[in-house]
Design a protein around this motif. Structure first.
Motif, PDB file in Angstrom:
ATOM      1  N   MET A   1       0.817  -1.200   0.081  1.00  0.00           N
ATOM      2  CA  MET A   1       0.060   0.030  -0.016  1.00  0.00           C
ATOM      3  C   MET A   1       1.073   1.328   0.085  1.00  0.00           C
ATOM      4  O   MET A   1       1.690   1.163   0.735  1.00  0.00           O
ATOM      5  CB  MET A   1      -0.949   0.005   1.211  1.00  0.00           C
ATOM      6  N   LYS A   2       0.768   2.224  -0.988  1.00  0.00           N
ATOM      7  CA  LYS A   2       1.251   3.395  -1.156  1.00  0.00           C
ATOM      8  C   LYS A   2       0.563   4.614  -0.574  1.00  0.00           C
ATOM      9  O   LYS A   2      -0.584   4.665  -0.720  1.00  0.00           O
ATOM     10  CB  LYS A   2       1.631   3.829  -2.496  1.00  0.00           C
ATOM     11  N   MET A   3       1.057   5.146   0.598  1.00  0.00           N
ATOM     12  CA  MET A   3       0.414   6.117   1.514  1.00  0.00           C
ATOM     13  C   MET A   3       1.158   7.422   1.105  1.00  0.00           C
ATOM     14  O   MET A   3       2.394   7.665   1.487  1.00  0.00           O
ATOM     15  CB  MET A   3       0.290   5.981   3.009  1.00  0.00           C
ATOM     16  N   LEU A   4       0.307   8.463   0.905  1.00  0.00           N
ATOM     17  CA  LEU A   4       0.938   9.884   0.729  1.00  0.00           C
ATOM     18  C   LEU A   4       0.145  10.841   1.698  1.00  0.00           C
ATOM     19  O   LEU A   4      -1.030  10.831   2.073  1.00  0.00           O
ATOM     20  CB  LEU A   4       0.450  10.543  -0.500  1.00  0.00           C
ATOM     21  N   ILE A   5       0.828  11.234   2.515  1.00  0.00           N
ATOM     22  CA  ILE A   5       0.451  12.094   3.790  1.00  0.00           C
ATOM     23  C   ILE A   5       0.623  13.495   3.441  1.00  0.00           C
ATOM     24  O   ILE A   5       1.576  14.130   3.027  1.00  0.00           O
ATOM     25  CB  ILE A   5       1.297  11.784   4.989  1.00  0.00           C
ATOM     26  N   PHE A   6      -0.639  14.321   3.785  1.00  0.00           N
ATOM     27  CA  PHE A   6      -0.363  15.730   3.762  1.00  0.00           C
ATOM     28  C   PHE A   6      -0.573  16.546   5.392  1.00  0.00           C
ATOM     29  O   PHE A   6      -1.339  15.999   6.204  1.00  0.00           O
ATOM     30  CB  PHE A   6      -1.657  16.389   3.071  1.00  0.00           C
ATOM     31  N   GLY A   7       0.551  17.420   5.546  1.00  0.00           N
ATOM     32  CA  GLY A   7       0.637  17.729   6.946  1.00  0.00           C
ATOM     33  C   GLY A   7       2.149  17.581   7.344  1.00  0.00           C
ATOM     34  O   GLY A   7       2.494  16.240   6.809  1.00  0.00           O
ATOM     35  N   LYS A   8       2.592  18.188   8.150  1.00  0.00           N
ATOM     36  CA  LYS A   8       4.194  17.620   8.621  1.00  0.00           C
ATOM     37  C   LYS A   8       4.185  17.769   9.993  1.00  0.00           C
ATOM     38  O   LYS A   8       5.406  17.827  10.590  1.00  0.00           O
ATOM     39  CB  LYS A   8       4.931  18.737   7.829  1.00  0.00           C
ATOM     40  N   GLY A   9       3.113  17.822  10.775  1.00  0.00           N
ATOM     41  CA  GLY A   9       3.022  17.782  12.246  1.00  0.00           C
ATOM     42  C   GLY A   9       3.516  16.599  12.883  1.00  0.00           C
ATOM     43  O   GLY A   9       3.628  15.457  12.323  1.00  0.00           O
ATOM     44  N   TYR A  10       3.006  16.713  14.188  1.00  0.00           N
ATOM     45  CA  TYR A  10       3.186  15.503  15.273  1.00  0.00           C
ATOM     46  C   TYR A  10       2.451  13.967  14.530  1.00  0.00           C
ATOM     47  O   TYR A  10       3.180  12.896  14.509  1.00  0.00           O
ATOM     48  CB  TYR A  10       2.512  15.743  16.584  1.00  0.00           C
ATOM     49  N   ILE A  11       1.138  14.295  14.240  1.00  0.00           N
ATOM     50  CA  ILE A  11       0.354  13.035  13.746  1.00  0.00           C
ATOM     51  C   ILE A  11       0.797  12.524  12.405  1.00  0.00           C
ATOM     52  O   ILE A  11       0.893  11.485  12.359  1.00  0.00           O
ATOM     53  CB  ILE A  11      -1.022  13.377  13.715  1.00  0.00           C
ATOM     54  N   ALA A  12       1.142  13.501  11.563  1.00  0.00           N
ATOM     55  CA  ALA A  12       1.689  13.262  10.197  1.00  0.00           C
ATOM     56  C   ALA A  12       2.845  12.451  10.384  1.00  0.00           C
ATOM     57  O   ALA A  12       3.016  11.300   9.550  1.00  0.00           O
ATOM     58  CB  ALA A  12       1.969  14.291   9.409  1.00  0.00           C
ATOM     59  N   ASN A  13       3.901  12.794  11.106  1.00  0.00           N
ATOM     60  CA  ASN A  13       4.921  12.086  11.426  1.00  0.00           C
ATOM     61  C   ASN A  13       4.964  10.551  12.017  1.00  0.00           C
ATOM     62  O   ASN A  13       5.523   9.703  11.967  1.00  0.00           O
ATOM     63  CB  ASN A  13       6.135  12.886  12.260  1.00  0.00           C
ATOM     64  N   LYS A  14       3.795  10.345  13.045  1.00  0.00           N
ATOM     65  CA  LYS A  14       3.280   9.156  13.577  1.00  0.00           C
ATOM     66  C   LYS A  14       2.924   8.154  12.509  1.00  0.00           C
ATOM     67  O   LYS A  14       3.153   7.096  12.631  1.00  0.00           O
ATOM     68  CB  LYS A  14       2.308   9.325  14.513  1.00  0.00           C
ATOM     69  N   PHE A  15       2.274   8.745  11.515  1.00  0.00           N
ATOM     70  CA  PHE A  15       1.697   7.984  10.401  1.00  0.00           C
ATOM     71  C   PHE A  15       3.057   7.478   9.496  1.00  0.00           C
ATOM     72  O   PHE A  15       2.840   6.158   8.983  1.00  0.00           O
ATOM     73  CB  PHE A  15       0.677   8.766   9.674  1.00  0.00           C
ATOM     74  N   LYS A  16       3.817   8.350   9.363  1.00  0.00           N
ATOM     75  CA  LYS A  16       5.003   8.153   8.624  1.00  0.00           C
ATOM     76  C   LYS A  16       5.742   6.866   9.201  1.00  0.00           C
ATOM     77  O   LYS A  16       6.205   6.154   8.663  1.00  0.00           O
ATOM     78  CB  LYS A  16       5.684   9.316   8.226  1.00  0.00           C
ATOM     79  N   ALA A  17       5.825   7.230  10.514  1.00  0.00           N
ATOM     80  CA  ALA A  17       6.706   5.935  11.315  1.00  0.00           C
ATOM     81  C   ALA A  17       5.945   4.859  11.131  1.00  0.00           C
ATOM     82  O   ALA A  17       6.757   3.773  11.377  1.00  0.00           O
ATOM     83  CB  ALA A  17       7.009   6.249  12.609  1.00  0.00           C
ATOM     84  N   TYR A  18       4.670   4.833  11.196  1.00  0.00           N
ATOM     85  CA  TYR A  18       3.981   3.523  11.452  1.00  0.00           C
ATOM     86  C   TYR A  18       3.744   2.551  10.205  1.00  0.00           C
ATOM     87  O   TYR A  18       3.729   1.624   9.993  1.00  0.00           O
ATOM     88  CB  TYR A  18       2.661   3.900  12.109  1.00  0.00           C
TER      89      TYR A  18
END
Length: 279
Positions: free
Chosen positions: A1-18
């Protein structure tokens, strides 16, 4: 699954790490043509909107920055939803459970209950944005008082221990390890609509801080004060509520009871502190 995240804050980085291989976009969402070009470049299976205005150091900021808050919490999600719909991309939006006040006879507010808290501009804009997205095939995940086992300035426990005086009323909260697990499961189902993603039950600040003293820092002290006293030193009201997780459980997703999740997270939090791990 390829995920693209918008936003660069706390929750965005938690999603990127997970999520393995998740990418955080550098594109500013207000430019819909740039957003569509980014979606065509990355060709993601899912877009996650973590952008929004919560205010720093707290939601009182939103009272003095209403246009920025309105744009970030209402206009931005709609621009992203339009781009995703036009290109046929599945979208996930990080919403907020801070749109209610009270406990609805102890059972908690469900996703079908209309928001009833208008005491802060932040909460009003989150409710407006949520309502606008309801008519589209978007998964909305309601996050509440994010509690993390990794120390960091946006973590609920890291924030609350900075205050010597705190209120203590029951609330639903989202322990982030569990929130991300639930998000993963719902995304895998391509679920749409609103979901309360909080740990079952409610917990008050006193119980959390007493566990913090027991498990992390025995030297920490605090004082309690009332909601009336709080109102004298804040610009905006604060949402205090319980949410139902029945819809989440009906989907086969069962999170740890809130007191157990907080206790286990604080044990890990102390280990992370000792090892110098932070977010």
């Amino acid at each position: 699954m390829k995920m693209l995240i918008f936003g660069k804050g706390y929750i965005a980085n938690k999603f990127k790490a997970y999520f393995d291989g998740a990418e955080i976009s550098d594109v500013r969402i207000e430019d819909i043509s740039a957003v569509k070009a980014e979606l065509e470049r990355v060709r993601p299976d899912v877009v996650v909107n973590c952008a929004g205005k919560t205010g720093r150091p707290n939601v009182d900021w939103c009272e003095d920055h209403k246009m920025e808050t309105l744009f970030g919490n209402v206009t931005v999600p709609l621009i992203l939803a339009k781009a995703c719909e036009e290109l046929g991309v599945y979208m996930v939006h990080i919403g907020s459970g801070c749109v209610y006040e009270g406990y609805k006879d102890g059972v908690g507010y469900s996703e079908d209950d209309e928001p009833n808290f208008a005491g802060s501009y932040y909460s009003r804009t989150k409710a407006w944005g949520e309502r606008m997205l309801k008519d589209f095939a978007v998964l909305q995940l309601r996050l509440r008082m994010p509690f993390d086992s990794i120390p960091g300035e946006r973590n609920f426990i890291t924030k609350i221990i900075k205050y010597k005086k705190v209120i203590s009323v029951p609330n639903s909260i989202s322990v982030l390890d569990d929130f991300l697990m639930a998000a993963d499961a719902l995304i895998a189902k391509k679920a749409t609509g609103i979901y309360n993603v909080t740990n079952p039950g409610t917990i008050d600040h006193q119980a959390i801080l007493d566990m913090y003293i027991e498990l992390v820092d025995p030297s920490y002290t605090y004082e309690l004060f009332s909601l009336d006293e709080l109102a004298k030193v804040t610009k905006a009201g604060r949402s205090n509520c319980g949410l139902s997780v029945q819809k989440l459980e009906d989907a086969g997703i069962h999170l740890r009871p809130v007191e157990l999740a907080v206790r286990e997270s604080l044990i890990t939090y102390r280990k992370n502190l000792e090892n110098g791990v932070s977010m």
